[in-house]
Design a protein around this motif. Structure first.
Motif, PDB file in Angstrom:
ATOM      1  N   ALA A  95      43.170  35.508  34.731  1.00  0.00           N
ATOM      2  CA  ALA A  95      42.973  34.407  33.781  1.00  0.00           C
ATOM      3  C   ALA A  95      41.551  33.887  33.815  1.00  0.00           C
ATOM      4  O   ALA A  95      40.838  34.008  34.822  1.00  0.00           O
ATOM      5  CB  ALA A  95      43.942  33.264  34.095  1.00  0.00           C
ATOM      6  N   THR A  96      41.150  33.280  32.711  1.00  0.00           N
ATOM      7  CA  THR A  96      39.898  32.542  32.653  1.00  0.00           C
ATOM      8  C   THR A  96      40.118  31.312  31.789  1.00  0.00           C
ATOM      9  O   THR A  96      41.091  31.240  31.032  1.00  0.00           O
ATOM     10  CB  THR A  96      38.754  33.404  32.078  1.00  0.00           C
ATOM     11  OG1 THR A  96      37.502  32.747  32.329  1.00  0.00           O
ATOM     12  CG2 THR A  96      38.901  33.606  30.566  1.00  0.00           C
ATOM     13  N   VAL A  97      39.222  30.343  31.907  1.00  0.00           N
ATOM     14  CA  VAL A  97      39.389  29.089  31.168  1.00  0.00           C
ATOM     15  C   VAL A  97      38.761  29.178  29.782  1.00  0.00           C
ATOM     16  O   VAL A  97      37.888  30.012  29.525  1.00  0.00           O
ATOM     17  CB  VAL A  97      38.779  27.896  31.930  1.00  0.00           C
ATOM     18  CG1 VAL A  97      39.512  27.667  33.234  1.00  0.00           C
ATOM     19  CG2 VAL A  97      37.282  28.088  32.163  1.00  0.00           C
ATOM     20  N   ALA A 123      36.872  40.904  32.762  1.00  0.00           N
ATOM     21  CA  ALA A 123      35.688  40.941  31.903  1.00  0.00           C
ATOM     22  C   ALA A 123      36.064  40.738  30.436  1.00  0.00           C
ATOM     23  O   ALA A 123      35.374  40.026  29.695  1.00  0.00           O
ATOM     24  CB  ALA A 123      34.958  42.268  32.086  1.00  0.00           C
ATOM     25  N   SER A 124      37.172  41.346  30.013  1.00  0.00           N
ATOM     26  CA  SER A 124      37.631  41.190  28.629  1.00  0.00           C
ATOM     27  C   SER A 124      38.009  39.750  28.334  1.00  0.00           C
ATOM     28  O   SER A 124      37.721  39.220  27.246  1.00  0.00           O
ATOM     29  CB  SER A 124      38.834  42.100  28.360  1.00  0.00           C
ATOM     30  OG  SER A 124      38.471  43.470  28.474  1.00  0.00           O
ATOM     31  N   LEU A 125      38.669  39.100  29.280  1.00  0.00           N
ATOM     32  CA  LEU A 125      39.062  37.708  29.085  1.00  0.00           C
ATOM     33  C   LEU A 125      37.848  36.790  28.999  1.00  0.00           C
ATOM     34  O   LEU A 125      37.810  35.873  28.173  1.00  0.00           O
ATOM     35  CB  LEU A 125      39.977  37.257  30.219  1.00  0.00           C
ATOM     36  CG  LEU A 125      41.410  37.781  30.199  1.00  0.00           C
ATOM     37  CD1 LEU A 125      42.132  37.402  31.484  1.00  0.00           C
ATOM     38  CD2 LEU A 125      42.176  37.222  28.994  1.00  0.00           C
ATOM     39  N   CYS A 126      36.854  37.037  29.822  1.00  0.00           N
ATOM     40  CA  CYS A 126      35.643  36.220  29.778  1.00  0.00           C
ATOM     41  C   CYS A 126      34.936  36.354  28.433  1.00  0.00           C
ATOM     42  O   CYS A 126      34.457  35.364  27.863  1.00  0.00           O
ATOM     43  CB  CYS A 126      34.703  36.600  30.920  1.00  0.00           C
ATOM     44  SG  CYS A 126      35.300  36.113  32.556  1.00  0.00           S
ATOM     45  N   LYS A 127      34.884  37.577  27.907  1.00  0.00           N
ATOM     46  CA  LYS A 127      34.282  37.792  26.584  1.00  0.00           C
ATOM     47  C   LYS A 127      35.095  37.097  25.503  1.00  0.00           C
ATOM     48  O   LYS A 127      34.543  36.505  24.569  1.00  0.00           O
ATOM     49  CB  LYS A 127      34.191  39.289  26.288  1.00  0.00           C
ATOM     50  CG  LYS A 127      33.170  40.032  27.132  1.00  0.00           C
ATOM     51  CD  LYS A 127      33.184  41.514  26.824  1.00  0.00           C
ATOM     52  CE  LYS A 127      32.203  42.273  27.709  1.00  0.00           C
ATOM     53  NZ  LYS A 127      32.262  43.742  27.467  1.00  0.00           N
ATOM     54  N   GLY A 167      33.925  34.460  37.215  1.00  0.00           N
ATOM     55  CA  GLY A 167      34.344  33.947  35.913  1.00  0.00           C
ATOM     56  C   GLY A 167      35.824  34.019  35.627  1.00  0.00           C
ATOM     57  O   GLY A 167      36.274  33.493  34.609  1.00  0.00           O
ATOM     58  N   TYR A 168      36.591  34.651  36.501  1.00  0.00           N
ATOM     59  CA  TYR A 168      38.037  34.754  36.244  1.00  0.00           C
ATOM     60  C   TYR A 168      38.815  34.691  37.552  1.00  0.00           C
ATOM     61  O   TYR A 168      38.276  34.929  38.632  1.00  0.00           O
ATOM     62  CB  TYR A 168      38.367  36.051  35.495  1.00  0.00           C
ATOM     63  CG  TYR A 168      38.037  37.322  36.241  1.00  0.00           C
ATOM     64  CD1 TYR A 168      38.953  37.922  37.097  1.00  0.00           C
ATOM     65  CD2 TYR A 168      36.791  37.944  36.081  1.00  0.00           C
ATOM     66  CE1 TYR A 168      38.646  39.094  37.788  1.00  0.00           C
ATOM     67  CE2 TYR A 168      36.467  39.107  36.762  1.00  0.00           C
ATOM     68  CZ  TYR A 168      37.400  39.678  37.618  1.00  0.00           C
ATOM     69  OH  TYR A 168      37.098  40.827  38.298  1.00  0.00           O
ATOM     70  N   THR A 179      46.147  31.209  35.927  1.00  0.00           N
ATOM     71  CA  THR A 179      45.645  30.154  35.039  1.00  0.00           C
ATOM     72  C   THR A 179      45.394  28.870  35.816  1.00  0.00           C
ATOM     73  O   THR A 179      44.401  28.177  35.580  1.00  0.00           O
ATOM     74  CB  THR A 179      46.644  29.899  33.904  1.00  0.00           C
ATOM     75  OG1 THR A 179      47.958  29.712  34.462  1.00  0.00           O
ATOM     76  CG2 THR A 179      46.673  31.053  32.919  1.00  0.00           C
ATOM     77  N   GLY A 180      46.305  28.554  36.747  1.00  0.00           N
ATOM     78  CA  GLY A 180      46.118  27.359  37.555  1.00  0.00           C
ATOM     79  C   GLY A 180      44.886  27.463  38.433  1.00  0.00           C
ATOM     80  O   GLY A 180      44.103  26.508  38.555  1.00  0.00           O
ATOM     81  N   LYS A 181      44.690  28.621  39.046  1.00  0.00           N
ATOM     82  CA  LYS A 181      43.502  28.825  39.880  1.00  0.00           C
ATOM     83  C   LYS A 181      42.219  28.713  39.053  1.00  0.00           C
ATOM     84  O   LYS A 181      41.225  28.113  39.494  1.00  0.00           O
ATOM     85  CB  LYS A 181      43.555  30.188  40.554  1.00  0.00           C
ATOM     86  CG  LYS A 181      44.513  30.281  41.725  1.00  0.00           C
ATOM     87  CD  LYS A 181      44.326  31.656  42.367  1.00  0.00           C
ATOM     88  CE  LYS A 181      45.258  31.888  43.523  1.00  0.00           C
ATOM     89  NZ  LYS A 181      45.020  33.209  44.144  1.00  0.00           N
ATOM     90  N   ALA A 182      42.228  29.308  37.863  1.00  0.00           N
ATOM     91  CA  ALA A 182      41.044  29.236  36.998  1.00  0.00           C
ATOM     92  C   ALA A 182      40.742  27.786  36.631  1.00  0.00           C
ATOM     93  O   ALA A 182      39.581  27.347  36.665  1.00  0.00           O
ATOM     94  CB  ALA A 182      41.265  30.078  35.740  1.00  0.00           C
ATOM     95  N   TRP A 183      41.792  27.057  36.302  1.00  0.00           N
ATOM     96  CA  TRP A 183      41.596  25.658  35.934  1.00  0.00           C
ATOM     97  C   TRP A 183      41.095  24.845  37.118  1.00  0.00           C
ATOM     98  O   TRP A 183      40.188  24.019  36.990  1.00  0.00           O
ATOM     99  CB  TRP A 183      42.898  25.076  35.393  1.00  0.00           C
ATOM    100  CG  TRP A 183      42.737  23.693  34.857  1.00  0.00           C
ATOM    101  CD1 TRP A 183      42.191  23.321  33.665  1.00  0.00           C
ATOM    102  CD2 TRP A 183      43.103  22.482  35.523  1.00  0.00           C
ATOM    103  NE1 TRP A 183      42.199  21.956  33.541  1.00  0.00           N
ATOM    104  CE2 TRP A 183      42.750  21.422  34.670  1.00  0.00           C
ATOM    105  CE3 TRP A 183      43.697  22.207  36.758  1.00  0.00           C
ATOM    106  CZ2 TRP A 183      42.977  20.097  35.006  1.00  0.00           C
ATOM    107  CZ3 TRP A 183      43.915  20.878  37.096  1.00  0.00           C
ATOM    108  CH2 TRP A 183      43.562  19.844  36.219  1.00  0.00           C
TER     109      TRP A 183
END
Length: 251
Positions: A205-207, A238-242, A189-190, A145-149
């Motif tokens: 994770a993704t934002v 991919a699921s998280l991005c959707k 994207g993640y 999550t930190g990396k995504a942010w």
């Protein structure tokens, strides 16, 4: 970027907040001398601030050893903050669906200073699964999550120090090492961490964004590394991005 200068006349309030932030799970109790040294305040000022916080039940004093700890007033404020969080209410049904469909623990996390705070969590269906706690904070540089942010927030990378503490042998510890990683995250994207926060733990994770496109927090799926190999991580990413797109107000 936030203005680092405090408002005029807010010094006492900021000092009191600084004292509250000194307490951690590892240092749940601290003496007056320890608090004074850690906050870089003299003992007279520290004692005065502690008395004010104690009068509002934000601080407790142990009569047996004269040490201080966080008080029940803060717990009540924390519960109230969770209950009033519009982001948490909006994301909660999606967390349940992700945990059910993927089978691993799903979390909603938000940035707080140089860490990610678990705002909400839904456990996966496996007997052995990720087990964090709502309210737990993890370092930005060692979490998915930190990396995504960091990758998607304009000022994210500015929060990292040039040298970062290792949590495992795989933790990225140099700020410069994040540049290629953040480029990869923006491309796909993640974000992914494998054994970087804890040996044997992997997370993806993704934002999630507001209606204005600002990064509000991050969705994460985490579990044992042995269950989350490269192919599985790509599926979950991919699921998280959707899922993040479905949370968009314009969806």
């Amino acid at each position: 970027m936030r203005d680092p200068r405090p408002p005029q006349g807010a010094q006492s309030a900021l000092r009191a907040i600084r004292l509250l932030k000194l307490f951690t799970p590892e240092r749940a109790e601290m003496t007056l001398a320890e608090l004074s040294a850690a906050a870089e305040l003299n003992k007279t000022t520290t004692h005065r601030l502690l008395q004010a916080l104690q009068s509002e039940s934000l601080i407790e004093r142990n009569a047996a050893n004269s040490a201080y700890s966080l008080g029940p007033g803060l717990m009540a404020l924390g519960v109230q903050a969770l209950a009033s969080s519009d982001l948490r209410r909006r994301v909660r049904p999606l967390l349940r669906a992700l945990a059910r469909d993927i089978g691993e623990t799903a979390t909603l996390e938000v940035p707080v200073e140089n860490s990610m705070l678990i705002l909400d969590e839904v456990a996966g269906g496996h007997v052995i699964s990720a087990a964090g706690n709502i309210g737990t904070r993890w370092p930005l540089h060692a979490t998915s999550t930190g990396k995504a942010w960091l990758a998607f927030d304009n000022d994210g990378l500015a929060r990292l120090s040039d040298s970062l503490p290792p949590l495992t042998r795989r933790t990225l510890t140099r700020k410069a090492a994040f540049q290629p990683e953040l480029t990869r995250i923006r491309r796909c994207g993640y974000a992914v961490t494998v054994d970087e926060l804890e040996d044997g733990f992997t997370a993806i994770a993704t934002v999630i964004r507001s209606g204005l496109g600002e990064v509000q927090g991050a969705l994460s799926i985490g579990g044992p590394t042995q269950r989350l190999g490269p192919a599985r991580r790509a599926e979950i990413g991919a699921s998280l991005c959707k899922a993040a797109i479905r949370l968009s107000p314009e969806y």
